[in-house]
Design a protein around this motif. Sequence first.
Motif, PDB file in Angstrom:
ATOM      1  N   UNK A 216     -26.456  24.602  -4.189  1.00 36.70           N
ATOM      2  CA  UNK A 216     -27.207  25.740  -5.018  1.00 36.70           C
ATOM      3  C   UNK A 216     -26.352  26.863  -4.789  1.00 36.70           C
ATOM      4  N   UNK A 217     -25.592  27.406  -5.904  1.00 39.80           N
ATOM      5  CA  UNK A 217     -24.496  28.442  -5.705  1.00 39.80           C
ATOM      6  C   UNK A 217     -25.381  29.888  -5.874  1.00 39.80           C
ATOM      7  N   UNK A 218     -25.303  30.473  -4.773  1.00 40.19           N
ATOM      8  CA  UNK A 218     -26.127  31.861  -4.678  1.00 40.19           C
ATOM      9  C   UNK A 218     -25.118  32.958  -5.029  1.00 40.19           C
ATOM     10  N   UNK A 219     -25.358  33.932  -5.806  1.00 38.77           N
ATOM     11  CA  UNK A 219     -24.689  35.065  -5.978  1.00 38.77           C
ATOM     12  C   UNK A 219     -24.970  36.164  -5.174  1.00 38.77           C
ATOM     13  N   UNK A 220     -24.447  36.569  -4.120  1.00 39.41           N
ATOM     14  CA  UNK A 220     -24.738  37.758  -3.073  1.00 39.41           C
ATOM     15  C   UNK A 220     -24.436  39.150  -3.642  1.00 39.41           C
ATOM     16  N   UNK A 221     -23.676  39.197  -4.842  1.00 36.69           N
ATOM     17  CA  UNK A 221     -23.558  40.530  -5.569  1.00 36.69           C
ATOM     18  C   UNK A 221     -24.547  40.923  -6.279  1.00 36.69           C
ATOM     19  N   UNK A 222     -25.294  39.910  -7.113  1.00 33.83           N
ATOM     20  CA  UNK A 222     -26.445  40.239  -7.990  1.00 33.83           C
ATOM     21  C   UNK A 222     -27.689  39.618  -7.290  1.00 33.83           C
ATOM     22  N   UNK A 223     -27.362  38.953  -6.403  1.00 34.82           N
ATOM     23  CA  UNK A 223     -28.735  38.567  -5.703  1.00 34.82           C
ATOM     24  C   UNK A 223     -29.586  37.479  -6.611  1.00 34.82           C
ATOM     25  N   UNK A 224     -28.869  36.453  -7.032  1.00 39.00           N
ATOM     26  CA  UNK A 224     -29.478  35.245  -7.875  1.00 39.00           C
ATOM     27  C   UNK A 224     -28.928  33.859  -7.750  1.00 39.00           C
ATOM     28  N   UNK A 225     -29.440  33.172  -8.135  1.00 35.38           N
ATOM     29  CA  UNK A 225     -29.167  31.598  -8.046  1.00 35.38           C
ATOM     30  C   UNK A 225     -28.405  31.515  -9.453  1.00 35.38           C
TER      31      UNK A 225
END
Lengths: 307, 608
Positions: free
Chosen positions: B250-259
């Motif tokens: 599961x790739x999670x974007x911690x800049x935009x807080x989304x999957x």
Amino acid sequence: MKDSFSCSLLCAIFCLMFLASCKEEEIEFSSNNCKANPSFIQAMGFTPRNSFFSTSDERTMGLLLLESEQPGNPKARITKSLQHPSWRRAGWLAPILLDEAGNIYTAPAPFINILDNPIANNNTIYKIDSKTGLMDEFLRLPFADSINTDNPFGIIGMIYLCETATLYVSTVAGSRRYKEKGHIYAIDVKAKKIIDEINHTDAMGMGISYVTGQRKLYFGTGRNSAIYSVNLSAKGNFSGSPVEEFTLQDMGPRGDDKVRRITTDQYGNLTVHGIEFNFNLIAPREKQETLYKFSWNADEKKWVSLK
Amino acid sequence: MLTHLKRMKQGNRPFSVFSFFIIIFLFISCSNKKNSGEGKIISKNEDALNSVLLSADSLITLPFVIERVNEIKTVLQLPRPVLLCKDRLDPNQSAAQLIALNDTVFTQFLKDPFSKQPLRNEIFGVYPARQSDMGAVKQPYNLSSCFRVEMYNYALNNTSIALVDVQQQKVLHSYYLANSQPDISAYLRGLAVKIAVESPEVQQALGIKPEEKNALMASTKTSLNRSRCERSRHLCVAPTFVKGDKALWAIVDLTDHRLVGVRWTNVGNSGPAAPMMTERRLQDDKITSCYCEVEQKLNRNGWSMNYMLTSSDGLRISDVRFNNKPVLRNAKLVDWHVSYSGTDGFGYSDAVGCPYFSQAAVVAWDIPKIAELKDEKNNAIGFVLEQTYRSEGWPTPCNYNYRQRFEFYNDGKFRVACASIGRGCGNMGTYRPVFRIAFAGEQNNFYQWRNAGGTGSEAGWQQWQKEKWNEQNSLSSFTAEGYQYKISNGQAGYYIEPGRGQFKDGGRGDFSFVYVTKNIPGREEGENDLPTIGPCCNNDYHQGPEKFIEPQPDDISNSSLVVWYVAQMKNDDRKGNEYCWAENVLENGIWKTKVYPCFAGPLFVPVN
């Protein structure tokens, strides 16, 4: 059966040749540094010391001869440039190789589109004559049995082995996503003849090194980030099958770079030029290139990354 | 490309003892090496087919994400806008963090130097310094009281590092690393896992809602040194969930807080390592497997068609029917010609298409989107099929973003459109997209509207007898409804309404070249994938389709017809007039792209 017999005979002959040429394995340090300046440079009014060839000018298709205020400095002012009319003949070009007589070998490579680089010409090697400066077709490599428009590339890499005057050319012509049909050809430049080939390999950038005590051709492929090697015989033929040496996987800013080019330094270290490559025509300017340095660890008998 | 032949190191090699083995080896390798055959078969990866990509606008809003965003907004208002490390720190670590924040080098990227707006910065960790960290420190120190403070800048994607001696209460050395992310804090690791666990896509893939403790983050820590989002240049991590012999990434974007997306891979103890799963690989593999290699079917609102991504002609729709009546054989976007100057002919001729094994210079970035089409009163009036193509570096200069859009209306109208969203290599650019629209039917005729002339000629539709082209300009004639052309077989057909700024999508007029050619089976005039057909920089009708007309135009009455439509859009970067343009703006401490698309393309209205 016939094939098998021919193969055995060939191998036996090869082995005898190998024994006879054993001495040639003691290779001089400068044995693969034979490039000479084309004599037409001076005839065209350029100073060889300050001049270089380029195929990477985004506004000028083909080969360019440039004279710089500071050779080696890419930001230095270009004082003179020249393009012989024949140097545009093959469309956009990529590799440039010089031999010991100052002849230049190059090949077409599409730039952004194939408008000036028809796929049918992508497996042709061109030669610029050292004396006249005229570019002409040198050799057409066997074309893939099926040209497909999905893959716009043909010849991608070239490297020259001075000792034997052998030109190694990698091509991915005819390969598809699920079918690897590329080749590395060994070409006897004097005889203008293919003397050996490796099949089913979409090889890209190549380099030659002797650091392991063997004359080896190193190459990467367009399929993964691994760097392979194959031994070269004293005649320039391939000896044995390619083996994986090391990989760029998980290294650098992208983690899946492919090899554009391999160079060696005076210590035998390999510098691998890695780029993103997915068999499409994304403009090269958008591709960041990363240099990866590797050194041969004689104790562990493996290449290690020099960070 | 400059080529240098490098010197090779001398090597001696023992030989004789190996000669026997060499003979045997040669016997073996001989047969392998020379086998030309059909090529090496590369197996398809079925996991790519089943992967899930999420678009940025489909994110669900989770309460803990809202809380985090609010915290960010609050911190950005502070004089020193830095999110402090949320892991448990001892007093010395806390002191080191505060000392570092008083260092000018360490804090040089807290604000944008031009707008002075705050950038999002966060301390990811405060660690006891190691001897190897202290190489650049010239002054005396006591290692046991030294700490390494690491801060990440989300807007600039760089890392600032300070080596702090708490005993001396000062920073011994500080520097920054461009395009680099430090190891994330335990808090951020927990946040990433929480986003993954709460995402319906992860739950659906696993068949259950996983527990946070099931996410393998610790074992993948070494791969967190590089962000998984190499395209967006966001900070991304990849919690994995193992199920049997497979792992769900599961790739999670911690800049935009989304999957960003999910994908299964095989796990095993032997064999080559699985390639690292990243944003780009996830997107490219999914697009290729589902839309470049497979034709998709679409049935909606009375419309039916097939669609797929091509190597170099963008998204192609085919066998298009409305209420089961044939409308189009196919339609696609052949080229984008981008010219930056009319004088020295500088520019590019870009093809758009698939990311792998293609002639595309600008590749599909996301999967095709299907969305409802609404009027100004928010009534559903049809649907849109849209595809985005992007350069990696967009919106930085000399990178491109194109959109291709088909609109299908409930009343049988349809529109073939596209837009450039900049930014290209300059503000003097003209974009010329080349559409090929092949109509269904073998007995079509093509007409052009003529207003009444000064010499007494009457207004009306004039038929084109031969293949030809026409330019939409200030002298062009249009019906009262805005139609310039008509294609018809006598019983049914379509009026063609070029863009003149009336479509309320920001378009300022198409200024189009229209070409009509006869479709003759077996003649390679674009039924199959076309390579780039025209150069970048012609300002006149020489955009490529004329090749299929000149020198001897065919008779086109009662024929199978192809309409080529080349719009011309000139970009603009002037404040308030931006067109075919994009620029970065700061939003909550990170760069967001503001877009100014220039849509163009004709509307086809059924002839009643």
